[in-house]
Design an enzyme around this catalytic site. Structure first.
Site, PDB file in Angstrom:
ATOM      1  N   HIS A 171      78.579  30.726  20.078  1.00 34.94           N
ATOM      2  CA  HIS A 171      77.314  30.669  20.814  1.00 34.94           C
ATOM      3  C   HIS A 171      76.723  29.272  20.626  1.00 34.94           C
ATOM      4  CE1 HIS A 171      73.032  31.501  21.617  1.00 34.94           C
ATOM      5  NE2 HIS A 171      73.394  32.646  22.173  1.00 34.94           N
ATOM      6  N   ASP A 176      77.098  33.446  11.339  1.00 29.06           N
ATOM      7  CA  ASP A 176      76.161  33.871  12.386  1.00 29.06           C
ATOM      8  C   ASP A 176      76.360  35.370  12.571  1.00 29.06           C
ATOM      9  OD1 ASP A 176      74.848  34.554  14.706  1.00 29.06           O
ATOM     10  OD2 ASP A 176      75.701  32.950  15.928  1.00 29.06           O
ATOM     11  N   GLN A 191      75.234  39.251  16.083  1.00 29.83           N
ATOM     12  CA  GLN A 191      75.840  40.356  16.819  1.00 29.83           C
ATOM     13  C   GLN A 191      76.592  41.329  15.914  1.00 29.83           C
ATOM     14  OE1 GLN A 191      74.956  40.834  19.749  1.00 29.83           O
ATOM     15  NE2 GLN A 191      74.373  38.844  20.586  1.00 29.83           N
ATOM     16  N   LYS A 248      67.631  41.389  17.894  1.00 26.02           N
ATOM     17  CA  LYS A 248      68.916  42.049  18.134  1.00 26.02           C
ATOM     18  C   LYS A 248      69.114  43.216  17.158  1.00 26.02           C
ATOM     19  CE  LYS A 248      70.915  37.693  19.743  1.00 26.02           C
ATOM     20  NZ  LYS A 248      70.659  37.886  21.171  1.00 26.02           N
ATOM     21  N   CYS A 287      75.113  31.663  26.905  1.00 31.13           N
ATOM     22  CA  CYS A 287      74.973  30.567  25.934  1.00 31.13           C
ATOM     23  C   CYS A 287      76.272  30.327  25.176  1.00 31.13           C
ATOM     24  CB  CYS A 287      73.837  30.843  24.953  1.00 31.13           C
ATOM     25  SG  CYS A 287      72.201  30.816  25.701  1.00 31.13           S
TER      26      CYS A 287
END
Length: 413
Positions: A129, A202, A205, A228, A370
């Site tokens: 991303h 990261d 998600q 999220k 993105c």
């Protein structure tokens, strides 16, 4: 556009949502019929608030006040709640006792903070991303490695890059925001550490979908967003080792980060306060803690089973359609979270998304998510469609998506 089916479509047993979310019963206008219940399949962009999170956040408003420097009762209550949220988040992600928990605006803000404190080169993949590409690129110290056809080959390429020259950090996504494919984080952490580097993950998600343990996985820094995590109130998190954070200049200069200020000299705090200047998003932080507690109450084993069943249902349905082509990065991915990227033969991503919205009341995302380099690498530089889901999703939502995509079959035009 309506397709005529030769026989009824038989599907497995109905799967119900695991937990109530805000807006689950909202009806939206659709062309040619009465309003339909909204099918929210855009969780990867911003998940709806869990009802439990919305309720706790609303209740906190009755005792809301400034934090850290107020002597009043409400300020003391709010400060205690804000600081307790750090411990809730630390426990939620299996953080070490001496890890610093910094509250930020979102994942992007967290990675920009990490970029400002990292003392050396950073190795990243080309599938990231933009939030995990652009902050490092701006430092001029990013070394981008091209992903390969398999996870194993990609890890071999990362190994070679880390061996070629010293690097301070390996920064990787835990789960792709385009395909949902999961990387083996513990294995990557071991790889980084063998080469004397740290690892930043990261987790935007992954954290809402699977249990994560910083200590067990060997993660040095973990970042993720509340919006999220079923806590869409504008806050993010960076959890990780304190030494780089304490040694670097404050991320923002201002009140709260400073312990003492003179005209010619400033004494900065260490710890989380060093990088949390200004008035924080108290309600956003409270909502993240509430979401962490709510997800633990549901249980990640149940969440994983629920999403695996929905992913399987969607994948099998897409395979049966033929004209819908799923996106994949690797041939040997370590599973997927509730994210599915795809394209539809003969239609642009925007045409598909508009068809789903205006005729079926389904919300998805279209575009490049993105992740422009990744979409180009996958052969879709103009973008794709993404359906994503979570604990508030049931099989009715997936089935409605599949039925709507069936209408776009080439024979139906």
């Amino acid at each position: 556009m309506t397709a005529v089916l030769d026989a009824p479509v038989c599907r497995p047993t109905r799967i119900r949502a695991l937990a109530p979310v805000s807006g689950a019963d909202i009806a939206v206008p659709v062309a040619g019929s009465a309003p339909l219940r909204y099918a929210n399949l855009d969780y990867a962009a911003s998940a709806p608030a869990l009802t439990a999170v919305a309720d706790q956040t609303a209740a906190a408003l009755t005792e809301y006040a400034s934090v850290h420097r107020g002597a009043g009762y409400l300020s003391q209550v709010t400060t205690a709640r804000y600081e307790q949220a750090r411990e809730t988040v630390r426990a939620f992600v299996g953080g070490r006792a001496d890890d610093t928990v910094v509250f930020t605006r979102n994942t992007t803000d967290s990675i920009n903070l990490a970029a400002s404190v990292t003392p050396g080169d950073v190795v990243v993949l080309d599938i990231e991303h933009h939030a995990n590409l652009l902050p490092w690129a701006r430092t001029g110290r990013a070394r981008v490695v091209s992903s390969k056809a398999t996870v194993d080959e990609t890890i071999f390429a990362l190994d070679a890059e880390l061996a070629a020259a010293p690097a301070a950090l390996l920064a990787v996504t835990a789960a792709s925001n385009v395909t949902g494919e999961v990387l083996p984080i513990a294995r990557l952490a071991g790889l980084a550490h063998r080469h004397g580097a740290r690892i930043l993950v990261d987790g935007a998600q992954l954290v809402p979908h699977r249990a994560v343990s910083i200590a067990s996985f060997g993660i040095d820094y973990l970042v993720f967003s509340g919006h999220k995590l079923y806590a869409p109130f504008g806050a993010g998190v960076l959890v990780g080792r304190s030494d780089w954070l304490d040694a670097a200049e404050p991320y923002l200069a201002g009140g709260g980060a400073s312990a003492a200020v003179g005209i010619d000299e400033i004494d900065w705090h260490t710890g989380a306060a060093r990088h949390e200047a200004g008035s924080p998003n108290v309600l956003g932080v409270i909502s993240i803690a509430a979401a962490a507690e709510a997800l633990c109450d549901i249980g990640f084993e149940r969440i994983g089973q629920h999403e695996e069943a929905l992913v399987r249902r969607l994948d099998e349905g897409i395979d049966a359609l033929g004209h819908v082509r799923p996106l994949r990065i690797f041939d040997d991915a370590y599973g997927r979270v509730g994210i599915a990227g795809f394209v539809v033969d003969g239609y642009s991503p925007r045409q598909v998304a508009e068809h789903l919205s205006t005729r079926h009341g389904i919300g998805v995302r279209d575009g490049k998510f993105c992740a422009h380099p990744l979409l180009a690498k996958l052969g879709h530089p103009d973008g794709a469609v993404r359906a994503s889901f979570g604990v508030g999703t049931g099989s009715d939502d997936v089935d409605r998506l599949l039925d709507a995509l069936a209408e776009l079959a080439p024979t139906s035009r």
